[in-house]
Scaffold this motif. Structure first.
Motif, mmCIF file in Angstrom:
data_model
loop_
_atom_site.group_PDB
_atom_site.id
_atom_site.type_symbol
_atom_site.label_atom_id
_atom_site.label_comp_id
_atom_site.label_asym_id
_atom_site.label_seq_id
_atom_site.Cartn_x
_atom_site.Cartn_y
_atom_site.Cartn_z
ATOM 1 N N LEU A 60 37.809 45.678 31.359
ATOM 2 C CA LEU A 60 38.261 44.394 30.806
ATOM 3 C C LEU A 60 37.049 43.533 30.438
ATOM 4 N N GLY A 61 36.037 43.542 31.285
ATOM 5 C CA GLY A 61 34.806 42.834 30.960
ATOM 6 C C GLY A 61 34.118 43.449 29.754
ATOM 7 N N LEU A 62 34.144 44.780 29.662
ATOM 8 C CA LEU A 62 33.541 45.483 28.535
ATOM 9 C C LEU A 62 34.216 45.089 27.230
ATOM 10 N N LYS A 63 35.524 44.949 27.248
ATOM 11 C CA LYS A 63 36.232 44.510 26.029
ATOM 12 C C LYS A 63 35.744 43.138 25.588
ATOM 13 N N SER A 64 35.576 42.232 26.546
ATOM 14 C CA SER A 64 35.096 40.888 26.223
ATOM 15 C C SER A 64 33.710 40.944 25.587
ATOM 16 N N VAL A 65 32.819 41.740 26.166
ATOM 17 C CA VAL A 65 31.451 41.841 25.647
ATOM 18 C C VAL A 65 31.443 42.467 24.254
ATOM 19 N N LEU A 66 32.195 43.555 24.067
ATOM 20 C CA LEU A 66 32.207 44.229 22.769
ATOM 21 C C LEU A 66 32.835 43.352 21.692
ATOM 22 N N ASP A 67 33.868 42.595 22.051
ATOM 23 C CA ASP A 67 34.459 41.650 21.089
ATOM 24 C C ASP A 67 33.411 40.650 20.621
ATOM 25 N N ARG A 68 32.622 40.150 21.571
ATOM 26 C CA ARG A 68 31.575 39.177 21.238
ATOM 27 C C ARG A 68 30.498 39.807 20.361
ATOM 28 N N LEU A 69 30.102 41.034 20.674
ATOM 29 C CA LEU A 69 29.061 41.687 19.893
ATOM 30 C C LEU A 69 29.521 41.976 18.473
ATOM 31 N N ARG A 70 30.802 42.301 18.301
ATOM 32 C CA ARG A 70 31.305 42.528 16.954
ATOM 33 C C ARG A 70 31.308 41.236 16.141
ATOM 34 N N GLN A 71 31.527 40.122 16.814
ATOM 35 C CA GLN A 71 31.457 38.827 16.127
ATOM 36 C C GLN A 71 30.019 38.474 15.758
ATOM 37 N N VAL A 72 29.101 38.730 16.668
ATOM 38 C CA VAL A 72 27.691 38.415 16.435
ATOM 39 C C VAL A 72 27.103 39.313 15.352
ATOM 40 N N GLY A 73 27.424 40.603 15.401
ATOM 41 C CA GLY A 73 26.874 41.576 14.466
ATOM 42 C C GLY A 73 25.605 42.215 15.005
ATOM 43 N N LEU A 74 25.397 43.473 14.666
ATOM 44 C CA LEU A 74 24.274 44.220 15.223
ATOM 45 C C LEU A 74 22.924 43.692 14.751
ATOM 46 N N GLU A 75 22.823 43.318 13.492
ATOM 47 C CA GLU A 75 21.536 42.850 12.977
ATOM 48 C C GLU A 75 21.066 41.616 13.745
ATOM 49 N N ARG A 76 21.983 40.678 13.962
ATOM 50 C CA ARG A 76 21.614 39.470 14.697
ATOM 51 C C ARG A 76 21.331 39.782 16.163
ATOM 52 N N LEU A 77 22.103 40.691 16.735
ATOM 53 C CA LEU A 77 21.900 41.083 18.133
ATOM 54 C C LEU A 77 20.499 41.643 18.343
ATOM 55 N N PHE A 78 20.099 42.583 17.496
ATOM 56 C CA PHE A 78 18.786 43.212 17.654
ATOM 57 C C PHE A 78 17.664 42.206 17.384
ATOM 58 N N ALA A 79 17.863 41.327 16.412
ATOM 59 C CA ALA A 79 16.852 40.305 16.120
ATOM 60 C C ALA A 79 16.665 39.365 17.306
ATOM 61 N N HIS A 80 17.760 39.063 17.995
ATOM 62 C CA HIS A 80 17.709 38.182 19.168
ATOM 63 C C HIS A 80 16.834 38.781 20.259
ATOM 64 N N HIS A 81 17.073 40.040 20.605
ATOM 65 C CA HIS A 81 16.292 40.681 21.669
ATOM 66 C C HIS A 81 14.836 40.868 21.246
ATOM 67 N N ARG A 82 14.624 41.192 19.983
ATOM 68 C CA ARG A 82 13.250 41.346 19.494
ATOM 69 C C ARG A 82 12.489 40.027 19.602
ATOM 70 N N CYS A 83 13.178 38.919 19.292
ATOM 71 C CA CYS A 83 12.565 37.592 19.362
ATOM 72 C C CYS A 83 12.166 37.248 20.800
ATOM 73 N N LEU A 84 13.073 37.503 21.762
ATOM 74 C CA LEU A 84 12.752 37.230 23.168
ATOM 75 C C LEU A 84 11.572 38.078 23.627
ATOM 76 N N SER A 85 11.577 39.335 23.227
ATOM 77 C CA SER A 85 10.512 40.252 23.629
ATOM 78 C C SER A 85 9.163 39.817 23.062
ATOM 79 N N GLU A 86 9.114 39.519 21.790
ATOM 80 C CA GLU A 86 7.853 39.146 21.154
ATOM 81 C C GLU A 86 7.308 37.844 21.736
ATOM 82 N N ALA A 87 8.181 36.876 21.982
ATOM 83 C CA ALA A 87 7.733 35.601 22.545
ATOM 84 C C ALA A 87 7.125 35.801 23.925
#
Length: 384
Positions: free
Chosen positions: A248-275
């Protein structure tokens, strides 16, 4: 715990969980054979295909990621088979240990910790061991912060009768790993890292080549039997009782990720990592990895500083949980993760904490210098 004591989790698993996912897991437990749960499970499986970027089935098990690693060995190989294992850290060593436990002859490629495997090393090993049934590798070797060249390795094995099995437990959902486009045979993941969930779920994608190997494999298996799970998969159910609340928690997370989109998701983590990496370098600290990943920033402990005390003091005095080194790196490195429910202010807090503890431990540091470097990076690149 003191009422004023606030804890922050920046370790490479478990990771912070979004409030919506926590609330979803707090729902009353439903029966796992009910039509309502089957509908949720079907939606979750489509969400997993979205995140994996594949049309191949993605199986779910109630286990840590290591369970799915073990399942990948047990379902694909036979006693006495050869399997090539890239060993450049603790989790590469785990592939060797699992193979040996099942009577598979592990052929290790020893890589200096902190460096990525060279595709030429794998190619040369394949030529020396042409009957090797699989190549096992980490996408991100979390113990060292290294990113291995998964796409290049997939290109090497594609024309051979050799499967590429990728431990993406700390990579999936953090950087672009297109399973279908790259032709990855088996990709293992876990809930407690890029999925931003508590520990307890593992995932395995299976290519058509992997499914063919599964039918011929003769190693013993029962609970972790891909054949049984695939039969249940076709009926929108599971072979055994699943971890209902976590799904049930996984459904919530995947729903959110589909709204965010993969390109934005990966850019977010890359930004945190680089900073984070810019901040550590601004403090005069040396990054450990020669091929750094987006999952975790791994930093050498400076000369004269007690690395174990640094991690301990951050946790016990300042409520910031990061990770230290493992095996021969114990006390020599520290690791700050960029997974789960994190944003730019989590990075700034982590950097500020490292500055304060380094100063307390006698390392000459200009307080705020690392924080400023992170802030400047966020302002320049934009906050995702």
């Amino acid at each position: 715990m003191d009422l004023l004591d606030k804890r922050r989790l920046l370790a490479p698993g478990p990771v912070p969980v979004p409030p919506k996912a926590l609330l979803a897991m707090a729902q009353p437990t439903m029966h796992h054979r009910s039509p309502q749960f089957s509908e949720i499970l079907s939606d979750v499986r489509e969400g997993l295909k979205f995140l994996y970027q594949t049309e191949d089935p993605v199986l779910i098990f109630a286990s840590s990621g290591t369970g799915a690693m073990e399942a990948s060995v047990a379902n694909l190989l036979n006693p006495g088979d050869e399997a090539i294992c890239v060993v450049g850290g603790k989790f590469g060593e785990r592939w060797v240990e699992i193979c040996q436990a099942f009577g598979v002859r592990a052929v290790p490629i020893e890589v200096e910790w902190g460096r990525a495997v060279e595709p030429e090393q794998v190619e040369a090993t394949l030529k020396r061991h042409p009957l090797a049934r699989a190549v096992f590798v980490q996408a991100h070797e979390t113990s060292t912060g290294v990113k291995h060249p998964v796409k290049e390795l997939a290109d090497l094995v594609r024309e051979r009768e050799t499967l590429l099995v990728v431990d993406a437990i700390s990579a999936l959902g953090v950087y672009d790993l297109p399973v279908g486009a790259w032709g990855l045979d088996v990709v293992v993941a876990g809930s407690q890292k890029g999925f931003a969930l508590p520990p307890g779920l593992s995932f395995v994608s299976l290519s058509s080549r992997a499914r063919e190997a599964m039918e011929k494999a003769t190693l013993p298996r029962y609970y972790f039997d891909f054949r049984r799970e695939l039969k249940a998969y076709a009926r929108s159910t599971t072979a055994y009782t699943p971890a209902v609340s976590l799904i049930l928690g996984l459904k919530s997370v995947l729903d959110r990720l589909r709204q965010v989109g993969l390109e934005r998701l990966f850019a977010h983590h890359r930004c945190l990592s680089e900073a984070t990496k810019k901040a550590m370098e601004a403090l005069g600290l040396e990054l450990f990895s020669q091929a750094p990943c987006e999952t975790v920033t791994v930093v050498r402990v400076p000369e004269g500083v007690d690395g174990l005390e640094l991690v301990k003091r951050l946790r016990e005095k300042y409520g910031l949980t990061i990770a230290g080194g493992q095996a021969q790196l114990k006390g020599r490195i520290f690791r700050i993760a960029h997974m789960g429910y994190q944003n730019h202010f989590d990075v700034i807090l982590a950097v500020a904490g490292v500055e304060m503890v380094l100063s307390e431990l006698g390392y000459k540091v200009e307080l705020g210098r690392g924080v400023a470097a992170a802030q400047e990076y966020f302002l320049k690149e934009g906050i995702s």
